[in-house]
Design a protein around this motif. Sequence first.
Motif, mmCIF file in Angstrom:
data_model
loop_
_atom_site.group_PDB
_atom_site.id
_atom_site.type_symbol
_atom_site.label_atom_id
_atom_site.label_comp_id
_atom_site.label_asym_id
_atom_site.label_seq_id
_atom_site.Cartn_x
_atom_site.Cartn_y
_atom_site.Cartn_z
ATOM 1 N N ILE A 109 -4.696 -3.888 -5.545
ATOM 2 C CA ILE A 109 -4.297 -2.407 -5.869
ATOM 3 C C ILE A 109 -3.199 -2.149 -5.044
ATOM 4 O O ILE A 109 -1.930 -1.483 -5.681
ATOM 5 N N ILE A 110 -3.095 -2.248 -3.671
ATOM 6 C CA ILE A 110 -1.995 -1.919 -3.023
ATOM 7 C C ILE A 110 -0.661 -2.838 -3.193
ATOM 8 O O ILE A 110 0.392 -2.096 -3.485
ATOM 9 N N ALA A 111 -0.821 -4.070 -3.632
ATOM 10 C CA ALA A 111 0.387 -4.822 -3.817
ATOM 11 C C ALA A 111 0.867 -4.347 -5.394
ATOM 12 O O ALA A 111 2.149 -4.041 -5.315
ATOM 13 N N LEU A 117 -2.537 2.354 10.142
ATOM 14 C CA LEU A 117 -3.290 1.780 9.450
ATOM 15 C C LEU A 117 -3.966 2.731 8.673
ATOM 16 O O LEU A 117 -4.501 3.866 8.884
ATOM 17 N N PHE A 118 -4.382 2.299 7.431
ATOM 18 C CA PHE A 118 -5.039 3.201 6.425
ATOM 19 C C PHE A 118 -6.470 2.617 6.073
ATOM 20 O O PHE A 118 -6.792 1.788 5.547
ATOM 21 N N PRO A 119 -7.265 3.645 5.969
ATOM 22 C CA PRO A 119 -8.721 3.480 5.668
ATOM 23 C C PRO A 119 -8.767 3.377 4.219
ATOM 24 O O PRO A 119 -8.040 3.898 3.198
ATOM 25 N N PRO A 120 -9.916 2.984 3.712
ATOM 26 C CA PRO A 120 -10.182 3.273 2.286
ATOM 27 C C PRO A 120 -10.168 4.392 1.477
ATOM 28 O O PRO A 120 -10.598 5.348 2.237
ATOM 29 N N GLY A 121 -9.303 4.636 0.273
ATOM 30 C CA GLY A 121 -9.422 5.547 -0.119
ATOM 31 C C GLY A 121 -8.019 6.372 0.105
ATOM 32 O O GLY A 121 -7.612 7.376 -0.430
ATOM 33 N N THR A 122 -7.184 5.828 0.875
ATOM 34 C CA THR A 122 -5.738 6.514 1.196
ATOM 35 C C THR A 122 -4.940 6.369 0.006
ATOM 36 O O THR A 122 -4.973 5.608 -0.733
#
Length: 138
Positions: free
Chosen positions: A26-28, A114-119
């Motif tokens: 998803i990030i990619a 650093l980003f937690p899930p849901g960011t």
Amino acid sequence: MKELNRPVRVLVAKVGLDGHDRGAKIIATSLRDAGMEVIYTGLRQTPEMVVNTALQEDVDAIGVSILSGAHMTVFPKIINLMKEKGMDDVLVTGGGIIPDEDMQALRKIGVGELFPPGTNTVTIVNYIKDWVLKHRDF
């Protein structure tokens, strides 16, 4: 706002035995949709593989997705390998299940946000773009 004369290059990596790559994908996709060039390593990479790929691909940033709990081993290893190879101008960022106190300790050794899930993915895109504009303007 000032822009680069080229696309931002980001390596998205999954390190270790963690087989959950939905978030990394998803990030990619979000980074690619924002105009960045994205190299996705796939699963089960070692820190050495990640740093070597980042060096070969001349990336601006490495984004590590980690859900396995090995973040206090993986990130320091990546940072040390990058220092050995003179990659001090490449952002190391990432996300996953990382407690706040560990995030703070990792920032002290040179890891970026650093980003937690849901960011929200826009937050991550903007962070990487802003960092690259400030640190890799060439």
